[in-house]
Design a protein around this motif. Sequence first.
Motif, PDB file in Angstrom:
ATOM      1  N   LEU A 105       7.940   8.270  35.004  1.00  0.00           N
ATOM      2  CA  LEU A 105       7.880   9.456  35.858  1.00  0.00           C
ATOM      3  C   LEU A 105       7.234   9.133  37.197  1.00  0.00           C
ATOM      4  N   ALA A 106       6.174   8.301  37.169  1.00  0.00           N
ATOM      5  CA  ALA A 106       5.492   7.934  38.409  1.00  0.00           C
ATOM      6  C   ALA A 106       6.408   7.134  39.325  1.00  0.00           C
ATOM      7  N   ARG A 107       7.260   6.296  38.753  1.00  0.00           N
ATOM      8  CA  ARG A 107       8.165   5.466  39.556  1.00  0.00           C
ATOM      9  C   ARG A 107       9.355   6.254  40.085  1.00  0.00           C
ATOM     10  N   ARG A 108       9.949   7.079  39.240  1.00  0.00           N
ATOM     11  CA  ARG A 108      11.212   7.738  39.569  1.00  0.00           C
ATOM     12  C   ARG A 108      11.062   9.150  40.107  1.00  0.00           C
ATOM     13  N   GLY A 109       9.925   9.778  39.858  1.00  0.00           N
ATOM     14  CA  GLY A 109       9.754  11.143  40.342  1.00  0.00           C
ATOM     15  C   GLY A 109      10.710  12.099  39.654  1.00  0.00           C
ATOM     16  N   GLY A 110      11.316  12.979  40.435  1.00  0.00           N
ATOM     17  CA  GLY A 110      12.189  14.006  39.881  1.00  0.00           C
ATOM     18  C   GLY A 110      13.356  13.475  39.091  1.00  0.00           C
ATOM     19  N   SER A 111      13.907  12.331  39.489  1.00  0.00           N
ATOM     20  CA  SER A 111      15.057  11.796  38.765  1.00  0.00           C
ATOM     21  C   SER A 111      14.714  11.422  37.336  1.00  0.00           C
ATOM     22  N   ALA A 112      13.425  11.171  37.045  1.00  0.00           N
ATOM     23  CA  ALA A 112      13.012  10.863  35.680  1.00  0.00           C
ATOM     24  C   ALA A 112      13.225  12.065  34.763  1.00  0.00           C
ATOM     25  N   VAL A 113      13.170  13.272  35.315  1.00  0.00           N
ATOM     26  CA  VAL A 113      13.407  14.473  34.522  1.00  0.00           C
ATOM     27  C   VAL A 113      14.855  14.497  34.049  1.00  0.00           C
ATOM     28  N   LEU A 114      15.769  14.143  34.940  1.00  0.00           N
ATOM     29  CA  LEU A 114      17.183  14.094  34.563  1.00  0.00           C
ATOM     30  C   LEU A 114      17.446  12.957  33.592  1.00  0.00           C
ATOM     31  N   LEU A 115      16.913  11.794  33.871  1.00  0.00           N
ATOM     32  CA  LEU A 115      17.113  10.650  32.986  1.00  0.00           C
ATOM     33  C   LEU A 115      16.517  10.903  31.609  1.00  0.00           C
TER      34      LEU A 115
END
Length: 220
Positions: A105-115
């Motif tokens: 989550l720290a690396r990807r930000g919002g896209s981590a929510v989708l992933l």
Amino acid sequence: MSSIVDSILGASPWIVLGLVALVVFAEDALFVGFVLPGETAALLGGVAAHRGHVPLVAVMAVVVVAAIVGDTVGYEVGKRLGPRLLGLRIFDKRRDRLDGAQNFLARRGGSAVLLGRWVAFFRAVMPALAGASRMPYRTFLTWNATGGLLWGTAVVLAGYLAGASYARVEQAIGRDGALVALAIALLGLLVWRIRRHRRGGGGADDGTGKDAQPHERAHS
């Protein structure tokens, strides 16, 4: 196990839709995904639609809405409880995976929510982690809604097309879903960054939308 599944699929259409919605919602809001992944419930909803027991569109709508609302509740739980939530005993045996999810989550930000929507463990914890990290809700909602729509539609359709072979589809989604989501998320992130760059690439101004040149001439 097959008799249990058959009894669920043969229940009243409202009961089928209600069970599917409840499991998908609870997976993200209450960490039920550690016991029964919402992915399984969504697949079974698709199978029920394949059998003509419930409308396909109704199953899709229920799964997508339950996924988005469940994530939102999970986000609020994480935002309000924060570190106390992450210290729950339920995470003791999964501490390494939880740390990995936080780093992701720290690396990807919002896209981590989708992933995260495409991986069972991430799907259960990512909304709460986003809330605990104080991610802006607007950012979270954008990626959450996108992920819920894509995941819900894809999994229900997979169950619908597979019919009685849904168990094999469930294994395939669990193995390959993250790769599919990664491609989608990276594409979305690229489009977002291009649009952000274009919005920020206008002419120099003073933040009010007015050209600063008349002010400069007045002092020359």
